[in-house]
Design a protein around this motif. Structure first.
Motif, PDB file in Angstrom:
ATOM      1  N   ILE A   1      -0.426  -8.550 -12.675  1.00  0.00           N
ATOM      2  CA  ILE A   1      -0.157  -7.689 -11.535  1.00  0.00           C
ATOM      3  C   ILE A   1      -0.261  -8.503 -10.256  1.00  0.00           C
ATOM      4  CG2 ILE A   1      -2.555  -6.870 -11.386  1.00  0.00           C
ATOM      5  CD1 ILE A   1      -1.269  -4.092 -10.599  1.00  0.00           C
ATOM      6  N   VAL A   2       0.684  -8.276  -9.353  1.00  0.00           N
ATOM      7  CA  VAL A   2       0.751  -8.988  -8.077  1.00  0.00           C
ATOM      8  C   VAL A   2       0.844  -7.943  -6.968  1.00  0.00           C
ATOM      9  CG1 VAL A   2       2.073 -10.595  -6.656  1.00  0.00           C
ATOM     10  CG2 VAL A   2       1.893 -10.972  -9.123  1.00  0.00           C
ATOM     11  N   TYR A   3       0.022  -8.111  -5.943  1.00  0.00           N
ATOM     12  CA  TYR A   3      -0.003  -7.177  -4.818  1.00  0.00           C
ATOM     13  C   TYR A   3       0.683  -7.826  -3.617  1.00  0.00           C
ATOM     14  CZ  TYR A   3      -3.729  -5.517  -7.870  1.00  0.00           C
ATOM     15  OH  TYR A   3      -4.455  -5.108  -8.962  1.00  0.00           O
ATOM     16  N   SER A   4       1.684  -7.153  -3.059  1.00  0.00           N
ATOM     17  CA  SER A   4       2.483  -7.729  -1.978  1.00  0.00           C
ATOM     18  C   SER A   4       2.189  -7.110  -0.625  1.00  0.00           C
ATOM     19  CB  SER A   4       3.978  -7.548  -2.278  1.00  0.00           C
ATOM     20  OG  SER A   4       4.313  -8.090  -3.534  1.00  0.00           O
ATOM     21  N   LYS A   5       1.801  -5.843  -0.606  1.00  0.00           N
ATOM     22  CA  LYS A   5       1.627  -5.109   0.645  1.00  0.00           C
ATOM     23  C   LYS A   5       0.626  -3.990   0.402  1.00  0.00           C
ATOM     24  CE  LYS A   5       4.430  -2.728   4.201  1.00  0.00           C
ATOM     25  NZ  LYS A   5       3.632  -1.473   4.250  1.00  0.00           N
ATOM     26  N   GLU A   6      -0.089  -3.599   1.430  1.00  0.00           N
ATOM     27  CA  GLU A   6      -1.051  -2.512   1.294  1.00  0.00           C
ATOM     28  C   GLU A   6      -0.352  -1.162   1.139  1.00  0.00           C
ATOM     29  OE1 GLU A   6      -4.778  -3.081   3.993  1.00  0.00           O
ATOM     30  OE2 GLU A   6      -2.991  -3.596   5.170  1.00  0.00           O
ATOM     31  N   ALA A   7      -0.959  -0.298   0.352  1.00  0.00           N
ATOM     32  CA  ALA A   7      -0.586   1.117   0.339  1.00  0.00           C
ATOM     33  C   ALA A   7      -1.741   1.879   0.975  1.00  0.00           C
ATOM     34  CB  ALA A   7      -0.332   1.598  -1.076  1.00  0.00           C
ATOM     35  N   LYS A   8      -1.442   2.702   1.975  1.00  0.00           N
ATOM     36  CA  LYS A   8      -2.473   3.381   2.744  1.00  0.00           C
ATOM     37  C   LYS A   8      -2.397   4.889   2.540  1.00  0.00           C
ATOM     38  CE  LYS A   8      -2.693  -0.241   6.273  1.00  0.00           C
ATOM     39  NZ  LYS A   8      -2.612  -0.563   7.715  1.00  0.00           N
ATOM     40  N   LEU A   9      -3.383   5.561   3.094  1.00  0.00           N
ATOM     41  CA  LEU A   9      -3.485   7.012   2.954  1.00  0.00           C
ATOM     42  C   LEU A   9      -2.178   7.700   3.357  1.00  0.00           C
ATOM     43  CD1 LEU A   9      -5.384   9.424   2.361  1.00  0.00           C
ATOM     44  CD2 LEU A   9      -5.974   9.403   4.798  1.00  0.00           C
ATOM     45  N   ASN A  10      -1.731   8.604   2.485  1.00  0.00           N
ATOM     46  CA  ASN A  10      -0.527   9.432   2.671  1.00  0.00           C
ATOM     47  C   ASN A  10       0.775   8.674   2.440  1.00  0.00           C
ATOM     48  OD1 ASN A  10      -1.991  11.796   3.254  1.00  0.00           O
ATOM     49  ND2 ASN A  10      -2.173  11.211   5.413  1.00  0.00           N
ATOM     50  N   ASP A  11       0.703   7.384   2.095  1.00  0.00           N
ATOM     51  CA  ASP A  11       1.919   6.692   1.688  1.00  0.00           C
ATOM     52  C   ASP A  11       2.429   7.280   0.375  1.00  0.00           C
ATOM     53  OD1 ASP A  11       2.058   4.925   3.793  1.00  0.00           O
ATOM     54  OD2 ASP A  11       1.188   3.230   2.715  1.00  0.00           O
ATOM     55  N   THR A  12       3.726   7.210   0.185  1.00  0.00           N
ATOM     56  CA  THR A  12       4.329   7.567  -1.100  1.00  0.00           C
ATOM     57  C   THR A  12       4.869   6.304  -1.746  1.00  0.00           C
ATOM     58  OG1 THR A  12       4.931   9.807  -0.412  1.00  0.00           O
ATOM     59  CG2 THR A  12       6.138   8.875  -2.269  1.00  0.00           C
ATOM     60  N   ILE A  13       4.312   5.967  -2.893  1.00  0.00           N
ATOM     61  CA  ILE A  13       4.770   4.790  -3.629  1.00  0.00           C
ATOM     62  C   ILE A  13       5.859   5.217  -4.604  1.00  0.00           C
ATOM     63  CG2 ILE A  13       4.113   2.878  -5.126  1.00  0.00           C
ATOM     64  CD1 ILE A  13       1.237   3.221  -4.176  1.00  0.00           C
ATOM     65  N   VAL A  14       7.033   4.653  -4.450  1.00  0.00           N
ATOM     66  CA  VAL A  14       8.116   4.881  -5.412  1.00  0.00           C
ATOM     67  C   VAL A  14       7.950   3.854  -6.525  1.00  0.00           C
ATOM     68  CG1 VAL A  14      10.600   4.951  -5.777  1.00  0.00           C
ATOM     69  CG2 VAL A  14       9.635   5.758  -3.603  1.00  0.00           C
ATOM     70  N   VAL A  15       7.583   4.334  -7.694  1.00  0.00           N
ATOM     71  CA  VAL A  15       7.294   3.460  -8.838  1.00  0.00           C
ATOM     72  C   VAL A  15       8.551   3.363  -9.701  1.00  0.00           C
ATOM     73  CG1 VAL A  15       5.795   3.057 -10.820  1.00  0.00           C
ATOM     74  CG2 VAL A  15       4.887   4.199  -8.776  1.00  0.00           C
ATOM     75  N   LYS A  16       9.097   2.158  -9.804  1.00  0.00           N
ATOM     76  CA  LYS A  16      10.284   1.914 -10.626  1.00  0.00           C
ATOM     77  C   LYS A  16       9.882   1.053 -11.821  1.00  0.00           C
ATOM     78  CE  LYS A  16      13.431   2.134  -6.665  1.00  0.00           C
ATOM     79  NZ  LYS A  16      14.551   1.490  -5.951  1.00  0.00           N
ATOM     80  N   TYR A  17      10.457   1.337 -12.977  1.00  0.00           N
ATOM     81  CA  TYR A  17      10.050   0.587 -14.153  1.00  0.00           C
ATOM     82  C   TYR A  17      11.130   0.580 -15.222  1.00  0.00           C
ATOM     83  CZ  TYR A  17       8.856   5.229 -16.070  1.00  0.00           C
ATOM     84  OH  TYR A  17       8.885   6.543 -16.492  1.00  0.00           O
ATOM     85  N   THR A  18      10.973  -0.384 -16.109  1.00  0.00           N
ATOM     86  CA  THR A  18      11.812  -0.466 -17.296  1.00  0.00           C
ATOM     87  C   THR A  18      10.927  -0.901 -18.444  1.00  0.00           C
ATOM     88  OG1 THR A  18      13.870  -1.367 -18.214  1.00  0.00           O
ATOM     89  CG2 THR A  18      12.496  -2.874 -16.944  1.00  0.00           C
TER      90      THR A  18
END
Length: 236
Positions: free
Chosen positions: A194-211
């Protein structure tokens, strides 16, 4: 080398009574925090410079996953600093002393106010060479693939840590939710990155894409079209 004994408890495991990746990352985070305090680079010490520790990537190799009730031994040691990167190595041993999990992570220093990564040289932050050990493993990058499935994660208060962003351990749950979205079954896990590129903060919506296929799931998360994390899990 710093060593700590631990027993896997019910809050550490999934429905198959196996240690979850989020719990494993939490154990690594906790033992790294304790050891960092012991060797003079703990949270309180670096916050005197208005800095915080942030994990930028982790790679885990699994021979056997611990189960509820198992007694394990956690081991950790830092590696030699590479410019802005602080490598740290981990091992989990079973009760007989067999290494069942190896891992490495990269930690960096972030200015708490600007949220920008900084050079340790500017603050005279270093780790005494007497503490440094190398387990010959390095945290790796994650390749970006073509994604065909999507779901969303809203960042809530309970996801946050004292750095005021979604804690690194929480992202592992996003990967597992994607893996088990269509069918609940047990897998033998081999490698997790797992690699972290940017912070996710309160009330952000993370669009999770996967295959995924029958041996791998690759996941990438975005906030406002900016990549937040990428992960890959190999299993059988």
């Amino acid at each position: 080398m710093f060593t700590k004994e631990y027993e896997i408890v019910s809050s550490d495991v999934d429905l198959n009574k196996e240690l979850t990746f989020s719990s494993m990352l939490r154990l690594f985070q906790d033992i790294a925090t304790i050891h960092g305090e012991m060797i003079g680079v703990g949270n309180d010490e670096i916050f005197k410079h208005n800095l915080v520790w942030v994990v930028s990537r982790t790679t885990i190799e699994i021979t056997k996953m611990p189960k509820m009730g198992d007694k394990i031994v956690l081991e950790t040691a830092p590696g030699e600093i590479m410019r802005t990167m602080f490598p740290r190595f981990y091992q989990i041993k079973d009760i007989n002393g067999n290494v069942i999990i190896k891992a490495s992570s990269i930690w960096v220093l972030m200015d708490f106010n600007s949220r920008v990564m900084v050079s340790p040289d500017a603050y005279n932050i270093s780790i005494d060479p007497k503490y440094i050990e190398n387990f010959n493993m390095f945290a790796q990058n994650v390749k970006t693939l073509q994604y065909d499935l999507t779901y969303e994660k809203h960042v809530e208060y309970s996801d946050l840590d004292y750095n005021h962003h979604m804690n690194n351990t929480k992202y592992a749950d996003l990967v597992m939710n994607a893996l088990y979205e269509t069918k609940i079954e047990q897998h033998n896990y081999k490698n997790f990155k797992i690699v972290y590129s940017k912070e996710a903060k309160l009330n952000d919506t993370i669009v999770v894409k996967y295959t995924k296929n029958n041996s791998l799931i690759n996941v990438c998360g975005f906030v406002d079209n900016q990549k937040v994390f990428a992960a890959e899990l190999i299993y059988e």
